[in-house]
Design an enzyme around this catalytic site. Sequence first.
Site, PDB file in Angstrom:
ATOM      1  N   SER A 104       0.834  -1.198   0.000  1.00 38.54           N
ATOM      2  CA  SER A 104       0.000   0.000   0.000  1.00 38.54           C
ATOM      3  C   SER A 104       0.864   1.241   0.000  1.00 38.54           C
ATOM      4  CB  SER A 104      -0.915   0.003   1.223  1.00 38.54           C
ATOM      5  OG  SER A 104      -0.143   0.221   2.389  1.00 38.54           O
ATOM      6  N   LYS A 105       0.194   2.370  -0.034  1.00 42.78           N
ATOM      7  CA  LYS A 105       0.906   3.647  -0.162  1.00 42.78           C
ATOM      8  C   LYS A 105       1.993   3.851   0.886  1.00 42.78           C
ATOM      9  CE  LYS A 105      -2.875   4.161  -2.002  1.00 42.78           C
ATOM     10  NZ  LYS A 105      -3.890   3.436  -1.544  1.00 42.78           N
ATOM     11  N   ARG A 106       1.749   3.331   2.074  1.00 46.32           N
ATOM     12  CA  ARG A 106       2.764   3.595   3.100  1.00 46.32           C
ATOM     13  C   ARG A 106       4.069   2.854   2.837  1.00 46.32           C
ATOM     14  NH1 ARG A 106       2.437  -0.428   6.809  1.00 46.32           N
ATOM     15  NH2 ARG A 106       0.824  -1.942   6.336  1.00 46.32           N
ATOM     16  N   HIS A 107       4.060   1.961   1.850  1.00 50.67           N
ATOM     17  CA  HIS A 107       5.307   1.281   1.483  1.00 50.67           C
ATOM     18  C   HIS A 107       6.087   2.069   0.438  1.00 50.67           C
ATOM     19  CE1 HIS A 107       2.902  -2.345   2.835  1.00 50.67           C
ATOM     20  NE2 HIS A 107       3.941  -2.339   3.626  1.00 50.67           N
ATOM     21  N   GLY A 108       5.572   3.250   0.064  1.00 49.47           N
ATOM     22  CA  GLY A 108       6.224   4.021  -0.994  1.00 49.47           C
ATOM     23  C   GLY A 108       5.374   4.037  -2.238  1.00 49.47           C
TER      24      GLY A 108
END
Length: 493
Positions: free
Chosen positions: A254-258
């Site tokens: 997801s977005k929090r992984h980049g």
Amino acid sequence: MSEVRVRFAPSPTGALHVGSARTALFNWLFARNQGGKFVLRIEDTDLARSTQESVEGILEGMRWLGLDWDEGPGADAGEYGPYFQSQRLELYQKYIDLLLEQDKAYLCYCTADELDAMRKEQMAKGEAPKYNRKCACLSADDREKFAAEGRTAVVRFRSTDEGRTKVADLIRGDVYFDNEVLDDFVIRKSDGMPTYNFAVVIDDALMRITHVIRGEDHLSNTPRQIQVYEALGFAAPEFAHIPMILGPDKTKLSKRHGATSVTQYREDGFLPEAIMNYLALLGWSYNATQNIFSRDELVEKFSLAKCTKNPAVFDIKKLEWMNGVYLRELSAAELTQRAVPLLIAAGLIDKAEAEAQEERIKTIMAALQTRLHSLVDVVDSSRYFFTDDFTYDEKAVKKFLGRPYAVKLFGLLLTGLEAVESWSQESIEAVFKSVQQELDEKLGNVIQPVRVAVTGGTVSPGMYEVLELLDKELSLKRLRKGLEMAQQQAKQE
RNA sequence: GCCCCCAUCGUCUAGUGGCCUAGGACAUCGCCCUCUCACGGCGAAGACAGGGGUUCGACUCCCCUUGGGGGUACCA
């Protein structure tokens, strides 16, 4: 044997995610490998979250990756269209009516609050949350009464508690689900829209999809869908559930992984062929040794049988390496063609200069090529070729221009290079060699101060090559600046 | 909670009962090349989650445990 037809069915609620792109890729590869058709269908039944912008972003991402579709938005193959679910409402309604008539579905007037309360109660008792079929046997009078109260109805599919449903999965083998754990799921929402589990069946059946290749997150939904196929008398397609893509912490990417959107990777300077190659290797492999596959090779070698079952962690490092491989495979002309727009955007050159200096830029790009990890790196690593407006690395200046022999070095070099008639790597090298002898220093000690003076830093292509590309005038200008800086450093001592 | 899926180096994977002293790639480390950084070459380190079976023989088959993931919505 009927023609293979597969589909990619994104819901336009955001950018094209790399996980979705991988699903699209596997479908595309399978279709191209089998000589079948690849259909693109937009699942926009979630009115609240679907946007036109997302549709365009997804189509653009697909085109950029080279995943062309035979049927779908923009492709004039209308045989099984339309390809937006929001334009197929009357089709869904027709089958909902059919199920209603046959009592295979029923109207349910329970409110969201009532359902919530029901689930909470079930959970509290340690039971599996499941619709209690409160509305399963409503009389016409009951329905009128609810309607009079202003309640809106949903349509629920009447499922069975008996037996089990088999999902014959091409990747996972036979998977069985007890029908008892499935409840009477909603097939038409109160806003009149079909739910995913219903619409997907109608569309796949009507569009003659032969193989449903999708993420593993859909495996648990498959028995519900199979029941709908059976209720409607449709033949179910083959299913192939491919593993999920995870972030480094092994949770869903997801977005929090980049960066997770294809567009983001494009902007970060990744080549579509690198992304395609990397994504293909997430959940599929050909043999023990091959990593690099051209698009044609992928099409030729892809098979569902070689797909893996276990989820894959997205490794940006390997993608970067692979991007470098593809960047190095580009010819100087191809690299230049892709890089020039970036140089223009960064304001390093304008269009006229790009044309006038085409050969020079090509040579510069070739010199930089092995040092690139991403296309956007060309801007920073070639800046000093195009402008004096670059920054000097303070530490490097101190270290190399502060050397005791630095002032003398630049003096000798300037004298020697000024006298050079034909400016070439060979003539430049000759001067450097003689200065080196005069100074009695190692070549590296001669070159590093020059590199700092000329490029601002300690990293660049070969020094003679850089100077040649800079041309005599600009080289001497930078060296004079280097001399000044060396003198300044000496003063500060 | 219930249901389903999955389980080999840090990561992606090869492996379909003896070919495994477990192979490759990325990442890491070392050496070589070398004017720096890359590229390239060579090399090192690094894994079968645990426990039971089955078998002459298990990474490979079965079961359990553990761990991870997914589903369980009027999202898709």
